[in-house]
Design a protein around this motif. Structure first.
Motif, PDB file in Angstrom:
ATOM      1  N   SER A 249      -1.767  20.077  -1.821  1.00  0.00           N
ATOM      2  CA  SER A 249      -1.145  18.413  -2.475  1.00  0.00           C
ATOM      3  C   SER A 249       0.290  18.195  -2.726  1.00  0.00           C
ATOM      4  O   SER A 249      -0.022  16.944  -2.219  1.00  0.00           O
ATOM      5  CB  SER A 249      -2.340  18.868  -3.500  1.00  0.00           C
ATOM      6  OG  SER A 249      -2.197  18.702  -4.207  1.00  0.00           O
ATOM      7  N   VAL A 250       0.962  19.188  -2.409  1.00  0.00           N
ATOM      8  CA  VAL A 250       2.657  18.166  -3.019  1.00  0.00           C
ATOM      9  C   VAL A 250       2.762  18.209  -1.865  1.00  0.00           C
ATOM     10  O   VAL A 250       3.605  18.436  -0.497  1.00  0.00           O
ATOM     11  CB  VAL A 250       2.906  19.276  -4.084  1.00  0.00           C
ATOM     12  CG1 VAL A 250       4.700  18.735  -4.070  1.00  0.00           C
ATOM     13  CG2 VAL A 250       2.437  20.060  -4.626  1.00  0.00           C
ATOM     14  N   ARG A 251       3.296  16.462  -1.949  1.00  0.00           N
ATOM     15  CA  ARG A 251       4.428  15.947  -0.242  1.00  0.00           C
ATOM     16  C   ARG A 251       5.195  15.223  -1.093  1.00  0.00           C
ATOM     17  O   ARG A 251       5.402  14.222  -2.917  1.00  0.00           O
ATOM     18  CB  ARG A 251       3.347  14.686  -0.076  1.00  0.00           C
ATOM     19  CG  ARG A 251       2.046  15.875   0.077  1.00  0.00           C
ATOM     20  CD  ARG A 251       2.482  16.259   2.014  1.00  0.00           C
ATOM     21  NE  ARG A 251       0.935  16.883   2.514  1.00  0.00           N
ATOM     22  CZ  ARG A 251       0.927  18.050   2.781  1.00  0.00           C
ATOM     23  NH1 ARG A 251       1.171  18.470   1.112  1.00  0.00           N
ATOM     24  NH2 ARG A 251      -0.466  18.102   3.062  1.00  0.00           N
ATOM     25  N   ASP A 286      10.415  10.181  -3.886  1.00  0.00           N
ATOM     26  CA  ASP A 286       8.408  10.047  -3.801  1.00  0.00           C
ATOM     27  C   ASP A 286       7.551  10.910  -4.177  1.00  0.00           C
ATOM     28  O   ASP A 286       8.040  12.230  -2.880  1.00  0.00           O
ATOM     29  CB  ASP A 286       7.978   8.836  -2.885  1.00  0.00           C
ATOM     30  CG  ASP A 286       8.288   7.958  -2.843  1.00  0.00           C
ATOM     31  OD1 ASP A 286       8.449   7.285  -4.042  1.00  0.00           O
ATOM     32  OD2 ASP A 286       9.244   7.261  -2.326  1.00  0.00           O
ATOM     33  N   VAL A 287       6.955  11.378  -5.363  1.00  0.00           N
ATOM     34  CA  VAL A 287       6.319  12.915  -5.248  1.00  0.00           C
ATOM     35  C   VAL A 287       4.516  12.280  -5.076  1.00  0.00           C
ATOM     36  O   VAL A 287       4.654  11.989  -5.897  1.00  0.00           O
ATOM     37  CB  VAL A 287       6.213  13.730  -6.155  1.00  0.00           C
ATOM     38  CG1 VAL A 287       6.168  15.151  -6.680  1.00  0.00           C
ATOM     39  CG2 VAL A 287       8.091  13.491  -6.606  1.00  0.00           C
ATOM     40  N   SER A 288       4.057  13.268  -4.411  1.00  0.00           N
ATOM     41  CA  SER A 288       2.424  12.998  -4.690  1.00  0.00           C
ATOM     42  C   SER A 288       2.100  14.466  -4.777  1.00  0.00           C
ATOM     43  O   SER A 288       2.230  15.627  -4.458  1.00  0.00           O
ATOM     44  CB  SER A 288       1.239  12.627  -3.933  1.00  0.00           C
ATOM     45  OG  SER A 288       0.662  12.354  -3.639  1.00  0.00           O
ATOM     46  N   ALA A 289       1.274  14.328  -5.527  1.00  0.00           N
ATOM     47  CA  ALA A 289       0.311  15.747  -6.206  1.00  0.00           C
ATOM     48  C   ALA A 289      -0.693  15.969  -7.455  1.00  0.00           C
ATOM     49  O   ALA A 289      -1.224  14.881  -8.052  1.00  0.00           O
ATOM     50  CB  ALA A 289       1.466  16.555  -7.539  1.00  0.00           C
ATOM     51  N   THR A 298       0.966   9.769  -7.806  1.00  0.00           N
ATOM     52  CA  THR A 298       2.095   9.926  -7.368  1.00  0.00           C
ATOM     53  C   THR A 298       3.397   8.729  -7.985  1.00  0.00           C
ATOM     54  O   THR A 298       3.417   7.920  -8.206  1.00  0.00           O
ATOM     55  CB  THR A 298       1.453   8.568  -6.655  1.00  0.00           C
ATOM     56  OG1 THR A 298       0.387   8.823  -5.731  1.00  0.00           O
ATOM     57  CG2 THR A 298       2.850   8.419  -5.631  1.00  0.00           C
ATOM     58  N   ALA A 299       4.218  10.400  -8.095  1.00  0.00           N
ATOM     59  CA  ALA A 299       5.625   9.124  -8.675  1.00  0.00           C
ATOM     60  C   ALA A 299       6.772   8.980  -8.219  1.00  0.00           C
ATOM     61  O   ALA A 299       6.439   9.558  -7.277  1.00  0.00           O
ATOM     62  CB  ALA A 299       6.073  11.102  -9.740  1.00  0.00           C
TER      63      ALA A 299
END
Length: 612
Positions: A249-251, A286-289, A298-299
């Motif tokens: 899931s990590v982007r 930008d981090v999505s996990a 969504t950081a």
């Protein structure tokens, strides 16, 4: 392939468990995701609902202001609970409850609850108590009496598509049946808004070692030093969770470009590969996990390639007190300083009066406190500021034209960056943490602050989940309210209780950084809920009760007011009392700040031995 993924996840969970103390058997949990707890041999599904009438649901809505649809035709198809249709902004409390309890087919140690949802608004801080408009599961004994009840805190975010959440909890001893309920008192579902649920599942499990309270999304921290003059700095990001992060899931995007494929992972740390030469200025990450419980994060992070600010350093000692350039400092301040008729619409007179009255810190709203003429007056009179911009958000830190922290990080008058006001009503803990990280990446020389009402009666209160969002918490303690029970005798007790709760939260839920609790006390009347000023005795008693209970400084709300709202400048007597308290605190500041002074044992000289 499965073994490789499993081993990586096990590393992540073991780390999270050892750090938080929540998981006692992290490797075992790594083998069983929440959905696996619903399957043999660990457990089984006992209730699955399509929200059809045959399932036994009943809906209620305050004054029938909503369109509640069960299982039939809805904007999102059949087999859905749809909540929407409000025609105006109003109270839309609603609930959907099973009309009859369902028997448990067998004794079990724990339950697994899961549901898919979509929503047009954020329900992160939704109310889970009061009036019965809640998401909950109630447990009943064989005699039909309640033996326990658990809130189901579905901390939903705006979602354009369906998302599934998981909750796991323990079943109380003696439970023989259950009753499920979905519902919210707030936030209200306004015009054009909706919430929808589908595919609700309740299951039983005997895997009690897997029961956690993981309702928070993954934590994201930028590990690259910032600011840094190293144009070849290696970008490293930590992505961790109390349960486990879904690796796939990590982007990760850097400066708006998807770079996920160029990162390598080792445990919780993701490192950007390849040689990079960064340009001077702000860079965004930008981090999505998502974790195994479906909590999405969504950081937004940033780092600065460039020089560090040289505007001095404000630090918080281990006891929560301040030092400015290494010297102890006790802030004494007031909120909402502005040009008004009583200061001749003149900043110079305003600050001359404040300094003469004993104040050394000021706060101002709406960007006023960052204007050149305001800051010039602050510098002239040797004062400090809570530096706040217009609304407080990550965007204001980094977007071109709104990068006020980068522009003002060399300003010598800043005591702390004031990141949020009435925080829990506007920001999630994760949003505040992103804002805090962004400000620190630009200016590590000054601490950060946020203000909010504590609301001790809530579970959790308004500070617990936000402890790690800033270095300083400013509890808004305004006890002389229209709805207060005997405020004449309870106001001091409320100050004491709020201060103690804040300190307890900081100690129990903090991340190891020193935390400062610096209250803002009521010195006003109006604004709808506060019919009168505290009298002089109450004001003095509340002020010194807060100091005795560990306040790192003192502020009052408010400097001015408009119409029927009045602050400390509304009469000479009120201004005189403010000046008297400020001067007394200034005289006592050396003793308050002394780390070696012996704390005296208080003695009750008159009145009751205990407070209300």
């Amino acid at each position: 392939m499965m073994k490789r993924i499993l081993s990586v996840v096990t590393l992540a969970v073991t780390f999270a468990g050892s750090a938080s103390g929540i998981l006692s058997a992290a490797p075992e949990f790594a083998r069983h995701r929440p959905d696996e707890l619903l399957r043999a041999p660990l457990g089984e599904v006992v209730f699955k609902s399509t929200f059809a009438a045959a399932d036994g649901w009943k809906t209620e809505n305050y004054k029938d202001r909503l369109d509640l649809r069960l299982g039939g035709e809805t904007p999102f198809g059949a087999d859905v609970l749809y909540v929407g249709g409000s025609t105006n902004a109003c109270d839309t409390a609603w609930k959907c409850v099973l009309t009859e309890p369902r028997k448990l087919p067998r004794p079990a140690a724990a339950y697994v609850f899961s549901v898919e949802f979509r929503a047009t608004l954020d329900f992160y801080r939704a109310t889970h108590a009061g009036g019965g408009w809640t998401c909950s599961v109630t447990w009943l004994g064989s005699d039909g009496q309640v033996v326990g009840s658990d809130p189901l805190p579905l901390k939903m975010r705006r979602s354009g598509d369906w998302r599934r959440v998981w909750l796991v909890g323990r079943i109380p001893a003696g439970a023989a049946a259950y009753r499920l309920q979905l519902g919210y008192d707030d936030p209200n579902v306004g015009p054009g808004g909706h919430i929808a649920f589908r595919r609700l599942v309740l299951g039983l499990t005997d895997a009690t070692w897997a029961v956690t309270d993981d309702m928070r999304p993954p934590r994201v921290k930028l590990l690259t030093p910032s600011p840094t003059a190293d144009a070849q700095a290696v970008l490293r990001v930590s992505v961790s969770d109390e349960s486990a992060v879904r690796e796939r899931s990590v982007r990760l995007s850097v400066d708006g470009r998807d770079e996920t494929a160029n990162f390598t992972r080792q445990g919780d740390v993701w490192t950007l590969g390849g040689a990079r030469t960064w340009t001077n200025g702000i860079h965004t990450v930008d981090v999505s996990a998502t974790d195994w419980y479906g909590n999405l994060r969504t950081a937004h992070k940033l780092f600065l390639i460039g020089e560090k600010a040289d505007a001095g350093r404000v630090e918080i000692r281990k006891d929560g007190k301040f030092t400015v350039d290494g010297k102890p400092f006790f802030p004494i301040g007031v909120y909402a300083v502005q040009r008004r008729e009583f200061n001749g619409e003149d900043w110079d007179k305003a600050f001359a009066d404040l300094r003469s009255a004993g104040f050394n810190v000021v706060h101002s709203y709406g960007g006023t406190g960052t204007s050149p003429d305001f800051l010039a007056a602050v510098r002239k009179y040797g004062m400090r500021t809570w530096t706040a911009y217009k609304r407080g958000s990550w965007d204001e830190v980094c977007f071109p034209g709104a990068d006020f922290v980068n522009r003002l990080r060399h300003e010598p008058t800043t005591l702390a960056w004031y990141l949020a006001d009435d925080t829990s009503g506007h920001q999630s803990p994760e949003e505040l943490e992103d804002y805090d990280d962004a400000v620190k990446a630009l200016d590590p020389n000054h601490p950060t602050a946020q203000a909010d009402g504590l609301h001790r009666e809530r579970k959790p209160d308004n500070y617990r989940d936000y402890v790690n969002g800033t270095d300083i918490f400013i509890p808004e303690i305004y006890p002389i309210r229209a709805a207060s029970a005997d405020p004449d005798t309870n106001c001091v007790a409320e100050v004491i209780c709020d201060m103690k709760r804040c300190l307890e939260n900081a100690a129990k839920f903090g991340d190891g950084r020193p935390k400062s609790i610096l209250p803002v006390l009521q010195h006003f009347r109006g604004w709808g809920d506060w019919p009168r000023f505290p009298n002089a005795d109450e004001e003095v008693a509340m002020t010194f009760a807060a100091v005795v209970c560990g306040a790192s400084g003192m502020t009052w709300y408010t400097y001015g007011g408009r119409g029927k709202n009045e602050g400390i400048t509304s009469t000479p007597a009120r201004w005189g009392l403010s000046a008297e308290m400020a001067h007394r605190l200034g005289e006592l500041a050396p003793a308050i700040l002394d780390e070696t002074v012996e704390v005296p044992t208080p003695e009750v000289l008159s009145g009751p031995a205990t407070d209300p």
